[in-house]
Design a protein around this motif. Structure first.
Motif, PDB file in Angstrom:
ATOM      1  N   HIS A  89      -8.777   7.943  -0.425  1.00  0.00           N
ATOM      2  CA  HIS A  89     -10.633   7.393  -0.383  1.00  0.00           C
ATOM      3  C   HIS A  89     -11.669   8.019   0.073  1.00  0.00           C
ATOM      4  O   HIS A  89     -12.739   7.709  -0.383  1.00  0.00           O
ATOM      5  CB  HIS A  89     -10.330   5.788  -0.034  1.00  0.00           C
ATOM      6  CG  HIS A  89     -10.148   5.661   1.594  1.00  0.00           C
ATOM      7  ND1 HIS A  89      -9.167   5.319   1.929  1.00  0.00           N
ATOM      8  CD2 HIS A  89     -11.345   5.505   2.734  1.00  0.00           C
ATOM      9  CE1 HIS A  89      -8.844   5.439   3.187  1.00  0.00           C
ATOM     10  NE2 HIS A  89     -10.385   5.625   3.352  1.00  0.00           N
ATOM     11  N   ARG A  90     -11.121   8.569   0.755  1.00  0.00           N
ATOM     12  CA  ARG A  90     -12.087   9.390   1.576  1.00  0.00           C
ATOM     13  C   ARG A  90     -12.200  10.786   1.130  1.00  0.00           C
ATOM     14  O   ARG A  90     -11.284  11.778   1.792  1.00  0.00           O
ATOM     15  CB  ARG A  90     -12.198   9.286   2.772  1.00  0.00           C
ATOM     16  CG  ARG A  90     -13.069   9.935   3.862  1.00  0.00           C
ATOM     17  CD  ARG A  90     -12.598   9.784   5.523  1.00  0.00           C
ATOM     18  NE  ARG A  90     -12.468   8.778   5.971  1.00  0.00           N
ATOM     19  CZ  ARG A  90     -13.732   7.378   6.164  1.00  0.00           C
ATOM     20  NH1 ARG A  90     -14.739   8.086   5.743  1.00  0.00           N
ATOM     21  NH2 ARG A  90     -12.779   6.046   6.292  1.00  0.00           N
ATOM     22  N   GLY A 123      -4.281   5.109  10.073  1.00  0.00           N
ATOM     23  CA  GLY A 123      -4.505   3.827   9.085  1.00  0.00           C
ATOM     24  C   GLY A 123      -3.164   3.573   8.227  1.00  0.00           C
ATOM     25  O   GLY A 123      -2.080   2.866   8.726  1.00  0.00           O
ATOM     26  N   ALA A 155      -7.582   4.621  -3.889  1.00  0.00           N
ATOM     27  CA  ALA A 155      -8.689   3.812  -2.968  1.00  0.00           C
ATOM     28  C   ALA A 155      -7.460   2.862  -2.150  1.00  0.00           C
ATOM     29  O   ALA A 155      -7.295   2.256  -1.971  1.00  0.00           O
ATOM     30  CB  ALA A 155      -9.759   2.780  -3.904  1.00  0.00           C
ATOM     31  N   PHE A 166      -9.826   6.571  13.842  1.00  0.00           N
ATOM     32  CA  PHE A 166      -9.776   4.812  12.984  1.00  0.00           C
ATOM     33  C   PHE A 166      -9.258   4.375  11.554  1.00  0.00           C
ATOM     34  O   PHE A 166      -8.966   4.862  11.338  1.00  0.00           O
ATOM     35  CB  PHE A 166     -11.193   4.299  12.947  1.00  0.00           C
ATOM     36  CG  PHE A 166     -12.506   4.314  14.237  1.00  0.00           C
ATOM     37  CD1 PHE A 166     -11.995   3.688  15.153  1.00  0.00           C
ATOM     38  CD2 PHE A 166     -12.903   5.843  14.861  1.00  0.00           C
ATOM     39  CE1 PHE A 166     -13.502   3.636  16.506  1.00  0.00           C
ATOM     40  CE2 PHE A 166     -13.554   5.883  15.634  1.00  0.00           C
ATOM     41  CZ  PHE A 166     -14.061   5.150  16.483  1.00  0.00           C
TER      42      PHE A 166
HETATM   43  C1  LIG Z   1      -2.795  -1.353   0.702  1.00  0.00           C
HETATM   44  C2  LIG Z   1      -3.967  -0.853   1.609  1.00  0.00           C
HETATM   45  N1  LIG Z   1      -4.318  -2.137   2.505  1.00  0.00           N
HETATM   46  C3  LIG Z   1      -6.089  -1.678   2.494  1.00  0.00           C
HETATM   47  C4  LIG Z   1      -7.194  -1.628   2.383  1.00  0.00           C
HETATM   48  C5  LIG Z   1      -8.253  -1.477   3.371  1.00  0.00           C
HETATM   49  N2  LIG Z   1      -8.705  -0.609   3.466  1.00  0.00           N
HETATM   50  C6  LIG Z   1      -9.133   0.661   2.853  1.00  0.00           C
HETATM   51  S1  LIG Z   1      -9.653   2.307   3.454  1.00  0.00           S
HETATM   52  C7  LIG Z   1      -8.658   1.129   5.403  1.00  0.00           C
HETATM   53  C8  LIG Z   1      -8.851   2.719   6.304  1.00  0.00           C
HETATM   54  C9  LIG Z   1      -7.585   3.320   5.881  1.00  0.00           C
HETATM   55  O1  LIG Z   1      -7.517   4.206   7.531  1.00  0.00           O
HETATM   56  P1  LIG Z   1      -6.746   5.278   7.604  1.00  0.00           P
HETATM   57  O2  LIG Z   1      -5.985   5.428   6.520  1.00  0.00           O
HETATM   58  O3  LIG Z   1      -7.223   5.920   8.755  1.00  0.00           O
HETATM   59  O4  LIG Z   1      -8.276   6.131   6.513  1.00  0.00           O
HETATM   60  P2  LIG Z   1      -9.713   7.026   6.995  1.00  0.00           P
HETATM   61  O5  LIG Z   1     -10.289   5.958   6.041  1.00  0.00           O
HETATM   62  O6  LIG Z   1      -9.911   6.865   8.755  1.00  0.00           O
HETATM   63  O7  LIG Z   1      -9.722   7.689   6.467  1.00  0.00           O
HETATM   64  C10 LIG Z   1      -8.295   0.006   4.627  1.00  0.00           C
HETATM   65  C11 LIG Z   1      -7.824  -0.620   5.685  1.00  0.00           C
HETATM   66  C12 LIG Z   1      -6.393  -0.575   1.548  1.00  0.00           C
HETATM   67  N3  LIG Z   1      -7.793  -0.448   0.746  1.00  0.00           N
HETATM   68  N4  LIG Z   1      -5.165  -0.940   0.882  1.00  0.00           N
END
Ligand SMILES: Cc1ncc(C[n+]2csc(CCOP(=O)(O)OP(=O)(O)O)c2C)c(N)n1
Length: 319
Positions: A63-64, A144, A112, A174
């Protein structure tokens, strides 16, 4: 590091930074809708990885993911058009910020779903191996995501099948508002590599040279048919999780301390000290990134919206 590649990395880092700064500006002036997850502060990782890849090497992204796409060859104009939902975007405006894919350049797509790109990357690496290609895949994911079941299942299969893949965790401290130490059982996620019988390494993700040296080892191993590597790059995201994040979970001082460690400034200092570039050349690279971004913005703003009559195009039905 050789000069040509070093300057390319510097240019890519600047292009990513300018792209992200413009994206947030457009978001704040209501010209870009939806949510945007910014990569500012993490540019060294994507830029270094991209500098070692050809179009036949694959990535999967998160997503980033704007920085990953740009480092893998996306042009700023079509990438911005995608963020703005325009017909000229990489996915005809249907994907938006979190879903840029560019198969011609080996970008199998952003995702995402946290951890969702990692098994897709394993599929890419499996295809490379079955075709006997001398190419490799990088799966980008966050700290995460490193706790997700999909990631662990992917690592198991990739190791078992000795696939040419690098599991690249961008540990930015984070997962949304949760600090890594509150969600993750280990200090360095790369130690988990032992559980999958592959090498694991943790490096400073703001240091191009450290990332590059670790990549060199991982790519050599992948191309020799020896299997995957778990590479953790420790970094920090300067902006909130997304553009609407009030950031109550960290202090201004903590962010400021990391901004002091800007990866672009650090690499610029290295290039000058190692006499790989003159100050004027680096200034020119920065200005070229500015000019490219301005042109990309014009392109995206003036691009057409998708035609509603084509809404069912590219939609597949089973049955
Ligand atoms: C399977 C799933 N669970 C929860 C989410 C909600 N969510 C979006 S971004 C995110 C955090 C992800 O953290 P990380 O993997 O460390 O990536 P960062 O945002 O720090 O780059 C979460 C929990 C999601 N999009 N998909």
């Amino acid at each position: 590091m050789e000069r040509e590649r070093a300057l390319r990395i510097y240019a890519t880092m600047n292009r990513i930074r300018k792209f992200e700064e413009k994206a947030v500006q457009l978001f704040e002036s209501n010209k870009l809708r939806g949510s945007v997850h910014l990569y500012i502060g993490e540019e060294a990782i994507a830029a270094t990885v991209g500098s070692r890849m050809t179009d036949q090497d694959y990535i999967t992204s998160t997503h980033r993911g704007h920085g990953h796409a740009i480092a893998k060859g996306a042009t700023l104009d079509r990438a911005l058009a995608e963020l703005m939902g325009k017909a000229t975007g990489y996915c005809k405006g249907r994907g938006g910020s979190m879903h840029i894919a560019d198969l011609e350049k080996g970008n199998l797509g952003a995702n995402a779903i946290v951890g969702g790109g990692v098994p897709i990357a394993v599929g890419g690496a499996l295809a490379q191996k079955m075709k006997g290609e001398k190419h490799f895949t990088v799966a980008f994911f966050g700290d995460g995501a490193s706790n997700q079941g999909t990631v662990h299942e992917s690592m198991n299969l990739a190791s078992l099948w000795k696939l040419p893949i690098i599991f690249l965790c961008e540990n930015n401290g984070f997962g949304i508002s949760v600090p890594t130490w509150q969600s993750t059982s280990v200090k360095d996620v790369s130690v988990r590599a032992v559980g999958y019988d592959m090498p694991g390494e943790t490096v400073d993700g703001n240091d191009v040279l450290a990332i590059d040296a670790a990549l060199d080892r991982a790519i050599t191993r992948a191309l020799a048919g020896e299997g995957p590597t778990y590479l953790e790059c420790k970094t920090y995201r300067w902006r909130g999780h997304w553009t609407g994040d009030p950031e109550p979970y960290r202090t201004r001082e903590e962010v400021a301390a990391w901004m002091e460690r800007c990866p672009i400034k650090a690499f610029r200092a290295y290039l000058l000290k190692a006499k790989l570039a003159k100050k004027q050349e680096l200034d020119d690279i920065e200005q070229a990134a500015d000019a490219e971004m301005e042109a990309a913005t014009e392109f995206a703003l003036n691009s057409p919206e998708p035609d509603p009559a084509q809404v069912m195009d590219d939609v597949f039905f089973v049955g």
